[in-house]
Design an enzyme around this catalytic site. Structure first.
Site, mmCIF file in Angstrom:
data_model
loop_
_atom_site.group_PDB
_atom_site.id
_atom_site.type_symbol
_atom_site.label_atom_id
_atom_site.label_comp_id
_atom_site.label_asym_id
_atom_site.label_seq_id
_atom_site.Cartn_x
_atom_site.Cartn_y
_atom_site.Cartn_z
ATOM 1 N N LYS A 135 -2.590 6.987 1.247
ATOM 2 C CA LYS A 135 -2.410 7.264 2.679
ATOM 3 C C LYS A 135 -1.396 8.401 2.791
ATOM 4 O O LYS A 135 -0.210 8.188 3.070
ATOM 5 C CB LYS A 135 -1.950 6.003 3.419
ATOM 6 C CG LYS A 135 -2.324 6.025 4.888
ATOM 7 C CD LYS A 135 -2.282 4.658 5.487
ATOM 8 C CE LYS A 135 -2.277 4.697 7.003
ATOM 9 N NZ LYS A 135 -3.461 5.236 7.623
ATOM 10 N N ARG B 96 0.835 -1.210 0.000
ATOM 11 C CA ARG B 96 0.000 0.000 0.000
ATOM 12 C C ARG B 96 0.867 1.257 0.000
ATOM 13 O O ARG B 96 0.562 2.239 -0.684
ATOM 14 C CB ARG B 96 -0.937 -0.008 1.215
ATOM 15 C CG ARG B 96 -1.936 1.139 1.196
ATOM 16 C CD ARG B 96 -2.996 0.995 2.266
ATOM 17 N NE ARG B 96 -2.454 1.146 3.617
ATOM 18 C CZ ARG B 96 -3.158 1.003 4.729
ATOM 19 N NH1 ARG B 96 -4.435 0.686 4.665
ATOM 20 N NH2 ARG B 96 -2.608 1.161 5.908
ATOM 21 N N GLU C 166 -16.135 6.085 5.349
ATOM 22 C CA GLU C 166 -15.363 5.488 6.449
ATOM 23 C C GLU C 166 -15.383 6.464 7.611
ATOM 24 O O GLU C 166 -16.014 7.521 7.533
ATOM 25 C CB GLU C 166 -13.930 5.196 5.995
ATOM 26 C CG GLU C 166 -13.186 6.429 5.494
ATOM 27 C CD GLU C 166 -11.766 6.141 5.016
ATOM 28 O OE1 GLU C 166 -11.225 5.079 5.358
ATOM 29 O OE2 GLU C 166 -11.210 7.003 4.318
HETATM 30 N N1 PXG Z 1 -9.265 4.781 7.006
HETATM 31 C C1 PXG Z 1 -8.430 5.787 7.332
HETATM 32 C C2 PXG Z 1 -8.731 7.145 6.830
HETATM 33 C C3 PXG Z 1 -7.316 5.541 8.139
HETATM 34 O O1 PXG Z 1 -6.489 6.546 8.423
HETATM 35 C C4 PXG Z 1 -7.971 3.216 8.261
HETATM 36 C C5 PXG Z 1 -9.046 3.518 7.444
HETATM 37 C C6 PXG Z 1 -7.744 1.795 8.667
HETATM 38 O O2 PXG Z 1 -6.685 1.233 7.909
HETATM 39 P P1 PXG Z 1 -5.778 0.069 8.483
HETATM 40 O O3 PXG Z 1 -4.853 -0.245 7.370
HETATM 41 O O4 PXG Z 1 -5.068 0.609 9.695
HETATM 42 O O5 PXG Z 1 -6.671 -1.058 8.813
HETATM 43 C C7 PXG Z 1 -7.089 4.238 8.638
HETATM 44 C C8 PXG Z 1 -5.973 3.941 9.575
HETATM 45 C C9 PXG Z 1 -4.524 5.508 14.575
HETATM 46 C C10 PXG Z 1 -4.347 5.961 13.182
HETATM 47 O O6 PXG Z 1 -3.684 5.898 15.404
HETATM 48 C C11 PXG Z 1 -4.827 5.201 12.125
HETATM 49 C C12 PXG Z 1 -4.622 5.640 10.838
HETATM 50 C C13 PXG Z 1 -3.974 6.824 10.642
HETATM 51 C C14 PXG Z 1 -3.527 7.562 11.690
HETATM 52 C C15 PXG Z 1 -3.685 7.129 12.974
HETATM 53 O O7 PXG Z 1 -5.502 4.798 14.828
HETATM 54 N N2 PXG Z 1 -5.018 4.960 9.699
#
Ligand code: PXG
Length: 300
Positions: free
Chosen positions: A159, A60, A192
């Protein structure tokens, strides 16, 4: 009791090939990651000496880089090894890992061509676990006025370090007294939450919005879909409206840090019987099994 110096673990941060102590780990004020949010990142997690789905995270990251025309100065294998090295240096078996790549240091104009060397840093630290109550009782979320970025503007599939869209949504939710925001796109479809993907369960089947509506292809989201396949829970990526959320039997959020969080109220509407659901529970157990085996192992 005061800890002996040998007991205090010093945290080291990797920046462009060198390690720095946490409070000495800095980047330039001319870094375009800071000046313009021009960069990308990954948030990963290790469980008992296994980096969960690191290959998927790196895939990713490389896709995000491709999309913003940023060339990563390492191969995926080198990056894999650097992440492990950082964890070993910090003697961490259970960790949160933040991998960040910015366009690098440039001048005050936004031209990325002025940034000759990308800045790469890797932070790994103890994972801060969420309050157990949110898993036992579930959380209440609300939809917010800020719409999710258009896929044709800053694609939410990237991301990127540009998180203001999500941060504004988070502010709106917390101002209203709720823990997180459900973000809709410009057509009113559910995308989301500010930092997590969203799922519902209806009549025994699992649904989550397709990423093209404006959602990140979450690694936890993907692990949940794999778990559903294994548990023979029918699932579909489908457009969801607020009406679908309100009338769901169960609802939950997924993300690397929080894992699976049951949702019991959306915009004041009670979801199902107002308690975390059974399918949510079985998927959570299935997910936990995956975290024991599915990733890259390392030794401390
Ligand atoms: N959507 C967004 C916008 C995100 O930032 C997810 C979904 C979930 O993705 P993953 O790959 O983690 O299953 C994210 C996750 C935190 C944190 O501390 C999480 C994210 C970014 C910054 C902080 O929980 N991304």
């Amino acid at each position: 009791m005061k800890k002996k110096k040998s007991e205090i673990k010093e945290n080291h941060v990797f920046i462009n090939g060198k390690y720095f102590l946490k409070n000495e780990a800095t980047v330039s004020v001319f870094d375009h990651g800071l000046l313009y949010g021009d960069g990308i990142f990954e948030g990963m997690r290790s469980y008992n000496g296994l980096v969960f789905r690191m290959e998927e995270h790196l895939d990713r990251l490389w896709e995000s880089a491709k999309s913003i025309m940023l060339s990563i100065p390492y191969t995926k294998k080198q990056m894999n090894d650097l992440v492990i090295q950082t964890l070993q240096k910090n003697k961490l078996k259970d960790a949160y890992i933040r991998l960040v790549i910015t366009r690098g240091t440039g001048d005050l104009g936004l031209d990325p061509r002025k940034c000759k060397v990308p800045t790469v840093f890797i932070i790994s630290d103890k994972i801060v676990l969420y309050d157990g109550e949110i898993y036992a009782k579930g959380v209440e979320v609300v939809t917010v006025p800020t719409v999710r970025n258009f896929t044709e503007a800053v694609n939410p599939a990237i991301k990127s370090l540009n998180y203001l869209n999500n941060i504004l949504a988070k502010i709106e939710a917390t101002n209203a007294g709720f823990c997180d925001a459900v973000m809709l796109n410009h057509q009113g479809y559910v995308t989301e939450c500010s930092g997590a993907n969203i799922f519902i369960v209806k009549d025994g089947a699992l649904f989550t919005p397709p990423t093209y509506v404006g959602a990140l292809k979450g690694i936890t989201r993907c692990a949940i879909l794999d778990t559903a396949r294994k548990l023979r829970v029918p699932f579909q990526e489908r457009i969801l409206t607020r009406h679908d959320l309100f009338n769901a039997d169960e609802c939950f959020l997924t993300g690397t840090a929080a894992e699976i969080v049951p949702v019991v109220k959306v915009d004041g509407r009670v979801i199902g019987n107002g308690k975390p659901g059974e399918t949510t529970h079985s998927l959570t157990l299935g997910f936990r099994d995956l975290t024991k085996v599915d990733g890259v192992r390392y030794k401390i």
